[in-house]
Write a protein that holds these residues in place. Structure first.
Motif, PDB file in Angstrom:
ATOM      1  N   MET A   1     -70.007  32.310 -39.081  1.00 55.79           N
ATOM      2  CA  MET A   1     -69.359  31.188 -38.398  1.00 55.79           C
ATOM      3  C   MET A   1     -68.145  30.712 -39.203  1.00 55.79           C
ATOM      4  SD  MET A   1     -69.806  29.199 -35.607  1.00 55.79           S
ATOM      5  CE  MET A   1     -71.340  28.457 -35.114  1.00 55.79           C
ATOM      6  N   GLU A   2     -68.312  30.648 -40.539  1.00 55.66           N
ATOM      7  CA  GLU A   2     -67.186  30.255 -41.404  1.00 55.66           C
ATOM      8  C   GLU A   2     -66.010  31.207 -41.234  1.00 55.66           C
ATOM      9  OE1 GLU A   2     -69.542  28.245 -45.217  1.00 55.66           O
ATOM     10  OE2 GLU A   2     -68.858  30.312 -45.318  1.00 55.66           O
ATOM     11  N   GLN A   3     -66.301  32.494 -41.226  1.00 53.37           N
ATOM     12  CA  GLN A   3     -65.226  33.488 -41.135  1.00 53.37           C
ATOM     13  C   GLN A   3     -64.619  33.531 -39.736  1.00 53.37           C
ATOM     14  OE1 GLN A   3     -67.339  36.916 -42.466  1.00 53.37           O
ATOM     15  NE2 GLN A   3     -67.257  36.329 -44.627  1.00 53.37           N
ATOM     16  N   ALA A   4     -65.466  33.418 -38.712  1.00 56.80           N
ATOM     17  CA  ALA A   4     -64.971  33.512 -37.334  1.00 56.80           C
ATOM     18  C   ALA A   4     -64.030  32.360 -36.996  1.00 56.80           C
ATOM     19  CB  ALA A   4     -66.149  33.536 -36.359  1.00 56.80           C
ATOM     20  N   TYR A   5     -64.285  31.179 -37.580  1.00 60.98           N
ATOM     21  CA  TYR A   5     -63.475  29.997 -37.245  1.00 60.98           C
ATOM     22  C   TYR A   5     -62.707  29.439 -38.451  1.00 60.98           C
ATOM     23  CZ  TYR A   5     -65.780  30.291 -32.785  1.00 60.98           C
ATOM     24  OH  TYR A   5     -66.219  30.748 -31.566  1.00 60.98           O
ATOM     25  N   LEU A  10     -59.996  24.690 -43.412  1.00 63.09           N
ATOM     26  CA  LEU A  10     -60.099  23.267 -43.067  1.00 63.09           C
ATOM     27  C   LEU A  10     -60.649  22.463 -44.234  1.00 63.09           C
ATOM     28  CD1 LEU A  10     -59.917  21.282 -40.515  1.00 63.09           C
ATOM     29  CD2 LEU A  10     -62.399  21.507 -40.490  1.00 63.09           C
ATOM     30  N   ARG A  11     -61.753  22.943 -44.831  1.00 66.74           N
ATOM     31  CA  ARG A  11     -62.428  22.179 -45.882  1.00 66.74           C
ATOM     32  C   ARG A  11     -62.317  22.803 -47.268  1.00 66.74           C
ATOM     33  NH1 ARG A  11     -66.131  18.010 -44.333  1.00 66.74           N
ATOM     34  NH2 ARG A  11     -66.544  17.972 -46.555  1.00 66.74           N
ATOM     35  N   GLN A  12     -61.845  24.048 -47.334  1.00 64.59           N
ATOM     36  CA  GLN A  12     -61.756  24.780 -48.597  1.00 64.59           C
ATOM     37  C   GLN A  12     -63.097  24.791 -49.350  1.00 64.59           C
ATOM     38  OE1 GLN A  12     -58.411  23.337 -50.868  1.00 64.59           O
ATOM     39  NE2 GLN A  12     -57.031  24.632 -49.724  1.00 64.59           N
ATOM     40  N   HIS A  13     -64.159  25.006 -48.595  1.00 58.67           N
ATOM     41  CA  HIS A  13     -65.483  25.039 -49.242  1.00 58.67           C
ATOM     42  C   HIS A  13     -66.405  25.981 -48.491  1.00 58.67           C
ATOM     43  CE1 HIS A  13     -69.084  22.676 -51.095  1.00 58.67           C
ATOM     44  NE2 HIS A  13     -69.063  23.947 -51.401  1.00 58.67           N
ATOM     45  N   GLU A  14     -66.353  27.236 -48.821  1.00 59.34           N
ATOM     46  CA  GLU A  14     -67.366  28.170 -48.348  1.00 59.34           C
ATOM     47  C   GLU A  14     -68.480  28.227 -49.394  1.00 59.34           C
ATOM     48  OE1 GLU A  14     -65.646  31.951 -47.613  1.00 59.34           O
ATOM     49  OE2 GLU A  14     -64.556  31.312 -45.834  1.00 59.34           O
ATOM     50  N   ILE A  15     -69.702  28.457 -48.943  1.00 57.85           N
ATOM     51  CA  ILE A  15     -70.817  28.569 -49.883  1.00 57.85           C
ATOM     52  C   ILE A  15     -71.038  30.049 -50.178  1.00 57.85           C
ATOM     53  CG2 ILE A  15     -73.282  28.230 -50.198  1.00 57.85           C
ATOM     54  CD1 ILE A  15     -73.128  25.658 -48.864  1.00 57.85           C
ATOM     55  N   ARG A 271     -71.120  24.151 -38.143  1.00 59.28           N
ATOM     56  CA  ARG A 271     -71.440  24.169 -36.709  1.00 59.28           C
ATOM     57  C   ARG A 271     -70.525  23.227 -35.933  1.00 59.28           C
ATOM     58  NH1 ARG A 271     -75.018  20.694 -33.999  1.00 59.28           N
ATOM     59  NH2 ARG A 271     -75.791  21.485 -31.999  1.00 59.28           N
ATOM     60  N   ILE A 272     -70.318  22.014 -36.462  1.00 60.04           N
ATOM     61  CA  ILE A 272     -69.423  21.056 -35.798  1.00 60.04           C
ATOM     62  C   ILE A 272     -68.015  21.637 -35.687  1.00 60.04           C
ATOM     63  CG2 ILE A 272     -68.257  18.821 -36.088  1.00 60.04           C
ATOM     64  CD1 ILE A 272     -70.921  17.770 -37.269  1.00 60.04           C
ATOM     65  N   HIS A 273     -67.552  22.270 -36.770  1.00 67.14           N
ATOM     66  CA  HIS A 273     -66.219  22.887 -36.752  1.00 67.14           C
ATOM     67  C   HIS A 273     -66.137  23.968 -35.677  1.00 67.14           C
ATOM     68  CE1 HIS A 273     -62.456  24.643 -38.068  1.00 67.14           C
ATOM     69  NE2 HIS A 273     -63.060  25.797 -38.292  1.00 67.14           N
ATOM     70  N   GLY A 274     -67.167  24.826 -35.597  1.00 69.06           N
ATOM     71  CA  GLY A 274     -67.191  25.881 -34.580  1.00 69.06           C
ATOM     72  C   GLY A 274     -67.172  25.299 -33.171  1.00 69.06           C
ATOM     73  N   LEU A 275     -67.965  24.225 -32.951  1.00 71.13           N
ATOM     74  CA  LEU A 275     -67.995  23.581 -31.631  1.00 71.13           C
ATOM     75  C   LEU A 275     -66.642  22.972 -31.269  1.00 71.13           C
ATOM     76  CD1 LEU A 275     -71.485  21.812 -31.915  1.00 71.13           C
ATOM     77  CD2 LEU A 275     -70.902  23.642 -30.307  1.00 71.13           C
ATOM     78  N   ARG A 328     -59.218  13.867 -36.977  1.00 70.97           N
ATOM     79  CA  ARG A 328     -58.463  14.529 -35.899  1.00 70.97           C
ATOM     80  C   ARG A 328     -57.176  15.159 -36.415  1.00 70.97           C
ATOM     81  NH1 ARG A 328     -61.744  11.029 -33.971  1.00 70.97           N
ATOM     82  NH2 ARG A 328     -62.278  10.773 -31.762  1.00 70.97           N
ATOM     83  N   ASP A 329     -56.511  14.477 -37.363  1.00 71.58           N
ATOM     84  CA  ASP A 329     -55.243  14.988 -37.887  1.00 71.58           C
ATOM     85  C   ASP A 329     -55.427  16.321 -38.614  1.00 71.58           C
ATOM     86  OD1 ASP A 329     -53.963  12.791 -36.896  1.00 71.58           O
ATOM     87  OD2 ASP A 329     -54.071  11.645 -38.772  1.00 71.58           O
ATOM     88  N   ALA A 330     -56.630  16.537 -39.171  1.00 72.69           N
ATOM     89  CA  ALA A 330     -56.888  17.796 -39.875  1.00 72.69           C
ATOM     90  C   ALA A 330     -56.751  18.981 -38.926  1.00 72.69           C
ATOM     91  CB  ALA A 330     -58.279  17.773 -40.494  1.00 72.69           C
ATOM     92  N   TYR A 331     -57.071  18.768 -37.648  1.00 76.93           N
ATOM     93  CA  TYR A 331     -56.989  19.865 -36.685  1.00 76.93           C
ATOM     94  C   TYR A 331     -55.560  20.123 -36.215  1.00 76.93           C
ATOM     95  CZ  TYR A 331     -61.905  20.641 -36.792  1.00 76.93           C
ATOM     96  OH  TYR A 331     -63.164  20.980 -37.242  1.00 76.93           O
ATOM     97  N   ARG A 332     -54.717  19.100 -36.295  1.00 77.88           N
ATOM     98  CA  ARG A 332     -53.290  19.328 -36.005  1.00 77.88           C
ATOM     99  C   ARG A 332     -52.720  20.276 -37.056  1.00 77.88           C
ATOM    100  NH1 ARG A 332     -51.393  14.347 -36.270  1.00 77.88           N
ATOM    101  NH2 ARG A 332     -51.619  13.842 -34.066  1.00 77.88           N
ATOM    102  N   ASP A 333     -53.071  20.031 -38.328  1.00 74.65           N
ATOM    103  CA  ASP A 333     -52.615  20.920 -39.404  1.00 74.65           C
ATOM    104  C   ASP A 333     -53.273  22.296 -39.290  1.00 74.65           C
ATOM    105  OD1 ASP A 333     -51.151  18.785 -40.352  1.00 74.65           O
ATOM    106  OD2 ASP A 333     -52.676  18.172 -41.811  1.00 74.65           O
ATOM    107  N   PHE A 334     -54.576  22.296 -38.959  1.00 76.44           N
ATOM    108  CA  PHE A 334     -55.329  23.557 -38.871  1.00 76.44           C
ATOM    109  C   PHE A 334     -54.724  24.483 -37.818  1.00 76.44           C
ATOM    110  CE2 PHE A 334     -58.852  25.996 -36.944  1.00 76.44           C
ATOM    111  CZ  PHE A 334     -59.306  26.689 -38.057  1.00 76.44           C
TER     112      PHE A 334
END
Length: 403
Positions: A1-5, A10-15, A271-275, A328-334
């Motif tokens: 999910m992290e890689q697909a989206y 967005l958060r610079q934090h993959e586990i 999950r929220i990011h993917g949705l 919301r602004d994070a998604y404008r940049d994303f």
């Protein structure tokens, strides 16, 4: 999910696997020369040994020092730590080579380090801007704060002034209050009456910076191997020291529960990011017509997501709180970096063998990770009917002291 989206953008934090298997991390923060390095030397018994961390009255620690377990005593360069994917420090490469030169690891065979990792940080110097360090000091601190299981913020009774650097640090600690412990170190330098005044002054200084109902635990003692000064509260200091060690032991004992809860919390965010990305893609497709300008259509959606119920529609899903929704602004940049056409909808993220991404992550969040937590809790209390396991109905009154 992290890689697909592309969650990392967005958060610079993959586990990573290294982070999942890493030991609990104890982070030491605070102004310069308050006794952070001396406290680590004391906890590990390194005083007067060739391996002790260097200490002194002047600002001595200029590096982020990671003290971890190893078969023999050796130092590890920051560039080596970042290059080793089996460790949990590889994401630190993003802070640049200047920072990696200021990162050092020390490995040593030690019983405590088999169960926990200590991180010593450079002291906060109020008259130095972080740009003068040559790397983003606050961003690096934030990286360690996000991963720490216990955060000791150490103070010296003679250095209680709170400046801009310390204010910034406490802003970064927001949301991590349950991990924070305040250490009033070198307490035997003061007579009892003066110590009470300093304790009050410390809370007065920190009150505007820690906006929680329950104040953090404060430990008052002198954490070094020397005898306490005469005519001071020796018994109090000794009990405080024992409480701190029990607190540290509790974090080590709860490491599996904390790790699982952390991974589940991370899974909810992913999950929220993917949705949300799915909703943006769906809205874009619904709005597009043969004569539409794709850029104008998507700009309208990104500039005013509330008009299209992008975020409100996500709240109808289970396990989604409005307090967990990203900015919301994070998604404008994303989406300024990533084209909306580069993403598939969640309904298309399925395979015959692997199943659907959304179903798998929802199953992990709702069933698999909670059942893992339950099995660990049951394993700790195998005989729930016995007085030994339950305390015969009595609960400890002080959560910092094991009974």
């Amino acid at each position: 999910m992290e890689q697909a989206y592309k969650y990392n953008e967005l958060r610079q934090h993959e586990i990573s696997d290294g982070e999942i298997t890493s030991k609990p991390m104890v982070l030491f923060l605070g102004p310069w020369s308050v006794g952070k390095s001396s406290m680590i030397n004391y906890l590990l018994g390194l005083q007067d040994s060739p391996y002790q961390l260097y200490t002194g009255a002047e600002p001595t620690t200029s590096e982020f020092t990671v003290i971890m377990h190893g078969e023999k005593v050796r130092s590890v360069e920051g560039i080596v730590m970042a290059a080793d994917s089996s460790r949990s420090f590889s994401p630190l490469e993003k802070f640049g080579q200047n920072f990696l030169e200021k990162l050092v690891g020390i490995e040593m065979p030690h019983k405590l380090l088999e169960r926990v990792t200590f991180v010593d940080t450079p002291g906060i110097i109020e008259n130095r801007k972080q740009q003068e360090r040559g790397y983003p000091f606050n961003d690096v601190c934030q990286w360690f704060i996000d991963r720490a299981d216990l955060i000791f913020v150490v103070f010296d009774p003679t250095k209680l002034d709170v400046g801009l650097e310390l204010e910034m640090l406490f802003r970064q600690l927001k949301g991590r209050e349950s991990q924070i412990r305040i250490i009033l170190n070198k307490a035997d330098h003061l007579a009892t009456q003066d110590l009470m005044r300093v304790y009050g002054a410390l809370f007065w200084s920190l009150a505007p910076l820690i906006n929680v109902t329950e104040p953090p635990r404060v430990y008052v003692s002198s954490f070094w191997p020397y005898e306490y000064a005469p005519d001071t509260s020796r018994e109090l200091f000794k009990r405080e020291e024992i409480s701190l060690l029990e607190d540290l032991n509790q974090v080590i004992e709860n490491r599996l529960e904390n790790k699982i809860a952390f991974i589940r919390q991370h899974g909810i965010r992913v999950r929220i990011h993917g949705l949300l990305v799915d909703r943006y893609v769906q809205t874009f497709k619904d709005k597009m017509s043969f004569f539409s300008d794709p850029e104008l259509v998507f700009k309208e959606i990104v500039d005013d997501p509330d008009k299209f119920y992008i975020f409100k529609s996500i709240l109808a899903k289970t396990n989604v709180s409005k307090f967990d929704l990203p900015n919301r602004d994070a998604y404008r940049d994303f989406f300024g970096i990533n084209s909306v056409n580069s993403f598939k909808q969640l309904s298309a993220q399925c395979s015959y063998m692997g199943g659907c991404l959304l179903e798998k992550i929802e199953k992990a969040i709702t069933n698999e990770l909670p059942s893992l937590l339950s099995s660990i809790s049951l394993g700790k209390n195998p005989s729930l009917s016995s007085c030994e396991a339950t305390g015969c109905g009595e609960k400890p009154k002080n959560r910092y002291r094991r009974h």
